[in-house]
Enzyme design. Sequence first.
Site, short mmCIF file in Angstrom:
data_model
loop_
_atom_site.label_atom_id
_atom_site.label_comp_id
_atom_site.label_asym_id
_atom_site.label_seq_id
_atom_site.Cartn_x
_atom_site.Cartn_y
_atom_site.Cartn_z
N MET A 114 -10.14 7.64 7.81
CA MET A 114 -10.38 8.27 6.50
C MET A 114 -11.57 9.24 6.55
O MET A 114 -12.42 9.26 5.67
CB MET A 114 -10.62 7.18 5.44
CG MET A 114 -9.47 6.20 5.30
SD MET A 114 -9.87 4.71 4.36
CE MET A 114 -10.90 3.81 5.56
N LYS A 155 -3.70 3.03 -2.75
CA LYS A 155 -4.98 3.68 -3.02
C LYS A 155 -5.07 4.89 -2.11
O LYS A 155 -5.07 4.77 -0.89
CB LYS A 155 -6.14 2.73 -2.74
CG LYS A 155 -6.17 1.50 -3.64
CD LYS A 155 -7.25 0.53 -3.22
CE LYS A 155 -8.64 1.05 -3.52
NZ LYS A 155 -8.88 1.21 -4.96
N ASP A 191 0.83 -1.20 0.00
CA ASP A 191 0.00 0.00 0.00
C ASP A 191 0.87 1.26 0.00
O ASP A 191 2.08 1.21 0.27
CB ASP A 191 -0.90 0.02 1.24
CG ASP A 191 -2.09 -0.90 1.11
OD1 ASP A 191 -2.33 -1.41 0.00
OD2 ASP A 191 -2.79 -1.09 2.12
#
Length: 278
Positions: free
Chosen positions: A197, A82, A60
Site C-alpha cells: 500500500m 476497504k 475484502d
Amino acid sequence: MFGWIRKPRRRTHFAALDNADFPALEPGSVWLVGAGPGGPGLVSLLAYHALGQADVIVHDALVSPELLALAPRHIERIFAGKRGGKPSPRQTDISLQLIALAKAGKRVLRLKGGDPYMFGRGGEEAGTLARAGIPFRIVPGISSGLGGLAYAGIPVTHRDTNQAVMFLTGHDESGAVPHGVNWPAVAQAAPVIVMFMAVKHLGSIAEKLLAAGRAGDDRLAIISHAATPQQSVIETTLAEAGSLRDVPTPAIVVLGPVSQYRDSLDWYVDEARRHVFG
C-alpha cells in the site's frame, strides 16, 4: 471482474475434501482466512474447505469473484472492502459485524486478501473477537509480498543478492506516511524492502530513503494486480520512483536487487494468464 478464460479441465479428486479430517467451522465461530494475492487457485485446502462450510462470507475488496464462486450459491456474501481514498466501512464496524453474526449462531468466514496477519488488520479483528469471547481460527494465506513477487518473476530472497528482507506498510492508520518508522534504520536494514500500500506515498517514501543514504540507482519494481490477468509490472529506480504517475492499484512495491531476476524468471506470460485458477 477479473475475466479468467475458462478452459476444459481434467477431473480431479478434490471432492475427497468433503470427507477429509478438517476442523469444523462451528456455529458461532469465525475463521479469518487468507485468500492469497489474486488467482483463486492460490488458497490453501483449509481455506477451500471453509468456503463450503460457512453460512456467511464477509470478504475484502481484493477477493476475486472467481474465488467467491467456489462457495455454494446459498452462502450469504457480505462485502466489507476497504480501499484507500474511497468510501469504506470502518474497521470497528467490520469487527462488530463479525461478532454479531457469530452471536447469531452463524458459521462466519472472514475472507481477506493475501494473509490476514500481513498488514491485513487480522490481528485487530482477532483481538476484538477474543475480547468478545467469540471462538476463532486463523487460516494463513499467501501474502502478496511473497506470491505477488513470484508472479512477477522476482524471488523475494536470492542467495546471490540478499540474506535479509524487510516488509513495510506505505501508510499508517491515518492514511499518511508511517510516522513511527525509523527511516535511516530501514534504509540500511536489508538489501530488499517490500512495501505494501505504498503507491500513494511512494515519492515521499523514496525521498526519506534517499535522505537516509539509500542509493538512487537501487532497482525498484511495482507489481499491480498481482497474480491476475491484469497484472502489470513497472521497473524503475528509487531516484525516479517519485516521478511515476497513474500507477494501477492495488500494487506491491519491491526495492532492491532481486528485480534483476525478472529477465530470466518472468514465467507468468500471456498463456499462463488464461488459466482460470491463475
